[in-house]
Structures are given as structure tokens and as C-alpha cells.
Design an enzyme around this catalytic site. Structure first.
Site, PDB file in Angstrom:
ATOM      1  N   ASN A  87      -0.079   1.472  -3.322  1.00 21.91           N
ATOM      2  CA  ASN A  87       0.442   0.372  -2.503  1.00 21.91           C
ATOM      3  C   ASN A  87       1.643  -0.249  -3.209  1.00 21.91           C
ATOM      4  O   ASN A  87       1.749  -0.254  -4.444  1.00 21.91           O
ATOM      5  CB  ASN A  87      -0.639  -0.667  -2.193  1.00 21.91           C
ATOM      6  CG  ASN A  87      -1.420  -1.159  -3.381  1.00 21.91           C
ATOM      7  OD1 ASN A  87      -1.598  -0.451  -4.361  1.00 21.91           O
ATOM      8  ND2 ASN A  87      -1.900  -2.386  -3.311  1.00 21.91           N
ATOM      9  N   GLU A 106       3.759  -3.774  -3.134  1.00 19.27           N
ATOM     10  CA  GLU A 106       3.839  -5.149  -2.640  1.00 19.27           C
ATOM     11  C   GLU A 106       5.259  -5.688  -2.789  1.00 19.27           C
ATOM     12  O   GLU A 106       6.141  -5.035  -3.354  1.00 19.27           O
ATOM     13  CB  GLU A 106       2.815  -6.013  -3.394  1.00 19.27           C
ATOM     14  CG  GLU A 106       1.397  -5.509  -3.134  1.00 19.27           C
ATOM     15  CD  GLU A 106       0.318  -6.406  -3.707  1.00 19.27           C
ATOM     16  OE1 GLU A 106       0.603  -7.256  -4.579  1.00 19.27           O
ATOM     17  OE2 GLU A 106      -0.843  -6.246  -3.268  1.00 19.27           O
ATOM     18  N   CYS A 155       0.815  -0.390   2.420  1.00 20.20           N
ATOM     19  CA  CYS A 155      -0.445   0.171   1.910  1.00 20.20           C
ATOM     20  C   CYS A 155      -0.223   1.571   1.331  1.00 20.20           C
ATOM     21  O   CYS A 155       0.683   2.305   1.756  1.00 20.20           O
ATOM     22  CB  CYS A 155      -1.473   0.283   3.024  1.00 20.20           C
ATOM     23  SG  CYS A 155      -2.103  -1.280   3.632  1.00 20.20           S
ATOM     24  N   GLU A 199      -2.061   4.222   1.755  1.00 22.97           N
ATOM     25  CA  GLU A 199      -2.301   5.277   2.754  1.00 22.97           C
ATOM     26  C   GLU A 199      -1.044   5.553   3.561  1.00 22.97           C
ATOM     27  O   GLU A 199      -0.657   6.710   3.772  1.00 22.97           O
ATOM     28  CB  GLU A 199      -3.427   4.869   3.717  1.00 22.97           C
ATOM     29  CG  GLU A 199      -4.785   4.731   3.047  1.00 22.97           C
ATOM     30  CD  GLU A 199      -5.039   3.324   2.515  1.00 22.97           C
ATOM     31  OE1 GLU A 199      -4.065   2.616   2.181  1.00 22.97           O
ATOM     32  OE2 GLU A 199      -6.213   2.934   2.443  1.00 22.97           O
ATOM     33  N   CYS A 241      -7.341   0.167   5.799  1.00 25.94           N
ATOM     34  CA  CYS A 241      -7.212  -0.945   6.748  1.00 25.94           C
ATOM     35  C   CYS A 241      -6.957  -0.400   8.153  1.00 25.94           C
ATOM     36  O   CYS A 241      -6.647   0.786   8.343  1.00 25.94           O
ATOM     37  CB  CYS A 241      -6.097  -1.893   6.318  1.00 25.94           C
ATOM     38  SG  CYS A 241      -4.431  -1.313   6.726  1.00 25.94           S
ATOM     39  N   CYS A 296      -3.581   1.388   8.838  1.00 26.62           N
ATOM     40  CA  CYS A 296      -3.493   2.735   8.261  1.00 26.62           C
ATOM     41  C   CYS A 296      -4.352   3.728   9.040  1.00 26.62           C
ATOM     42  O   CYS A 296      -3.978   4.896   9.173  1.00 26.62           O
ATOM     43  CB  CYS A 296      -3.893   2.704   6.790  1.00 26.62           C
ATOM     44  SG  CYS A 296      -2.682   1.832   5.779  1.00 26.62           S
TER      45      CYS A 296
HETATM   46  N1  THU Z   1      -4.133  -2.115   0.673  1.00 26.50           N
HETATM   47  C1  THU Z   1      -3.898  -0.769   0.714  1.00 26.50           C
HETATM   48  O1  THU Z   1      -3.026  -0.246   0.004  1.00 26.50           O
HETATM   49  N2  THU Z   1      -4.641  -0.027   1.571  1.00 26.50           N
HETATM   50  C2  THU Z   1      -5.616  -0.503   2.376  1.00 26.50           C
HETATM   51  O2  THU Z   1      -6.151   0.218   3.200  1.00 26.50           O
HETATM   52  C3  THU Z   1      -6.042  -1.905   2.251  1.00 26.50           C
HETATM   53  C4  THU Z   1      -5.120  -2.787   1.482  1.00 26.50           C
HETATM   54  C5  THU Z   1      -3.337  -2.933  -0.243  1.00 26.50           C
HETATM   55  C6  THU Z   1      -2.401  -3.872   0.432  1.00 26.50           C
HETATM   56  C7  THU Z   1      -2.245  -4.933  -0.635  1.00 26.50           C
HETATM   57  O3  THU Z   1      -1.218  -4.511  -1.529  1.00 26.50           O
HETATM   58  C8  THU Z   1      -3.556  -4.935  -1.374  1.00 26.50           C
HETATM   59  O4  THU Z   1      -4.192  -3.716  -1.032  1.00 26.50           O
HETATM   60  C9  THU Z   1      -4.470  -6.107  -1.009  1.00 26.50           C
HETATM   61  O5  THU Z   1      -4.631  -6.208   0.360  1.00 26.50           O
END
Ligand code: THU
Length: 145
Positions: A44, A46, A55, A57, A88, A91
Site C-alpha cells: 500500500n 499512503e 491499497c 491489492e 477492502c 479492491c
Molecule cells: N489497505 C490495503 O492496502 N488493502 C486493503 O484491502 C485494506 C486497507 C491499506 C490502506 C491503508 O494504507 C491502510 O491499509 C489502512 O487502511
């Protein structure tokens, strides 16, 4: 666990190491396998403007699609949580564009816990390109018009 999924999980765990998550500190790694046997992985990413976070995925899926691939046959997701977390909703929908209901989704964590499910488990009755019916056109060819 099939060997190809074990390999995909290892790629997801490795990608998690390169995740950029200084705000949530929730590091995620993901890896997809494509129909032709290639693997693409991402962590991920940010942003100080929090809503721009991508994300893991979707990072992995977008890499595969950007390489010209349109068929994903497996996904692995790595987190440090117990039990390991599932993708999530956003994704799941993006995966459904390129993967079938029976696509295996392997959730893993750092302790070696694993949970094997399918995209159909995660997103039943997915909305797909075929649902667009008559308005759906095959992808336009590149280099024309
Ligand atoms: N996140 C993902 O990379 N994949 C997911 O399916 C759920 C959330 C990341 C987004 C954010 O950087 C961190 O997890 C917290 O939500």
C-alpha cells in the site's frame, strides 16, 4: 496449500516490506498471478493527503493490467494481523473486473497463518463488464483512429 499459491504468498509478504504506510502504520502486501503465470506485487502507498492512499491489492492489479494483462487467476494478501485481513470492498470490485468468482484469494500473516477463500466468497453477485449488456463493447484496439 498448492505451491503456486505459496509462492504468491511469499511475493505478497516481500511486497509488504516495501509498503509506504507512515500514517496508518498498517502495512499490506499483495501479489497477483496472471493467466500466463506471471506475478505482480505491490505494497500500500499512503499520502499526506490521506484520501489518495492506494491499497496494495489495487497496486498489484494495476501493474498487471498496465503490462497488458486482462486475466488474473490468483491473489495473495499479506498483513501482520491475526487473523489475516481480507481485501477492502473497492479492491474486491477492481479484482472482479479481471478475475472469475472461483479465483483463489489467499490471506496470510507474518506468523504463517493462512486462509484460502475465493473472490466469489468476498464479492457475491459481482458487477462485471458483461452486466453492461448491449452497451458493453470489447476493448478498443490501440493504434487506430
Ligand atoms: N489497505 C490495503 O492496502 N488493502 C486493503 O484491502 C485494506 C486497507 C491499506 C490502506 C491503508 O494504507 C491502510 O491499509 C489502512 O487502511
Amino acid at each position: 496449500m498448492p505451491e503456486d499459491l505459496e509462492e504468491l504468498a511469499a511475493r505478497a509478504l516481500a511486497a509488504r516490506e516495501a509498503a509506504y504506510a507512515p500514517y496508518s502504520r498498517f502495512l499490506v502486501g499483495a501479489a497477483v498471478r496472471t493467466r500466463d503465470g506471471r506475478m505482480f506485487a505491490a505494497g500500500n502507498v499512503e499520502n499526506a493527503s490521506y484520501g489518495l492512499t492506494l491499497c496494495a491489492e489495487r497496486g498489484a492489479i494495476l501493474q498487471a493490467v498496465s503490462a497488458g494483462i486482462r486475466e488474473i487467476v490468483a491473489l495473495a494478501v499479506a498483513t501482520a494481523t491475526s487473523p489475516p485481513t481480507a481485501p477492502c470492498g473497492a479492491c474486491r470490485q477492481v479484482l472482479a473486473e479481471f478475475a472469475a468468482d472461483d479465483c483463489p484469494v489467499l490471506l496470510v500473516n507474518l506468523e504463517g497463518e493462512k486462509r484460502l477463500i475465493t473472490l466469489g466468497d468476498l464479492l457475491p453477485y459481482a458487477f462485471r463488464p458483461s452486466d453492461l449488456g448491449a452497451t458493453f463493447c470489447a476493448e478498443p484496439r490501440h493504434g487506430r483512429g
